[in-house]
Design an enzyme around this catalytic site. Sequence first.
Site, mmCIF file in Angstrom:
data_model
loop_
_atom_site.group_PDB
_atom_site.id
_atom_site.type_symbol
_atom_site.label_atom_id
_atom_site.label_comp_id
_atom_site.label_asym_id
_atom_site.label_seq_id
_atom_site.Cartn_x
_atom_site.Cartn_y
_atom_site.Cartn_z
ATOM 1 N N CYS A 245 0.831 -1.208 0.000
ATOM 2 C CA CYS A 245 0.000 0.000 0.000
ATOM 3 C C CYS A 245 0.870 1.266 0.000
ATOM 4 C CB CYS A 245 -0.920 0.011 1.212
ATOM 5 S SG CYS A 245 -2.069 -1.376 1.270
ATOM 6 N N ARG B 233 -7.754 -4.118 -3.193
ATOM 7 C CA ARG B 233 -7.245 -2.998 -3.991
ATOM 8 C C ARG B 233 -8.214 -2.737 -5.154
ATOM 9 N NH1 ARG B 233 -2.406 -2.586 -1.679
ATOM 10 N NH2 ARG B 233 -1.498 -4.536 -0.911
#
Length: 214
Positions: free
Chosen positions: A51, A128
């Site tokens: 991330c 995601r």
Amino acid sequence: MTDQTPVALPRINEPAPNFTAPTTHGERSLSDYHGKWLVLFSHPADFTPVCTTEFIGFAKAQDRFAELNTELLGLSIDSHYAHIAWVRAIKEKFDVDINFPIIADLSMQVAKAYGMIQPGASDTAAVRATFIIDPEGVLRAMVYYPMSNGRSIDEFVRLVEALQTSDANKVATPEGWKPGDKVIVPPPATAEAAERRSSEGYDTVDWYFSTREL
């Protein structure tokens, strides 16, 4: 046992789910982005390595998105305090400023509305997911990645460019299209139009496949 309840997903070319949520830049609503394109993207958790690379990538591309009248809005199921601490850590450790807002979706209301919670991956963390929303609030594209693999930010810049080009010129774009490449002309809808296609000045390979310069 994993919950097998089907995930309700928003649908392309329909209004994007509305939301009002706290962010690192104050409260944000979908309506705040009317007149602009919006890239709304979720990540599993703050202070995680994949991330972090994605947020650095989005931050470095923010000016390119801005040139396309496109705003960025992140999201995870973390508190805004965690978001703020993570943003500060990215600045300290990587010398990158995160200048776009991040939704603190502890209630998971936004994540659930957009189908970001995938029970096969996690019941408590967003996958995601990336959503491109046009200036009228219509969902134009959505892309899902697994938790283990980071996204290509360049692809989302390219996709926004392609969508805007298709809207402005009533054309489609081929695989890997980039600005300056030829675009695809819509195929003829009648036999008579198909007969005329080869004489219309396009680069025609077959009656259904023609390209042109912009």
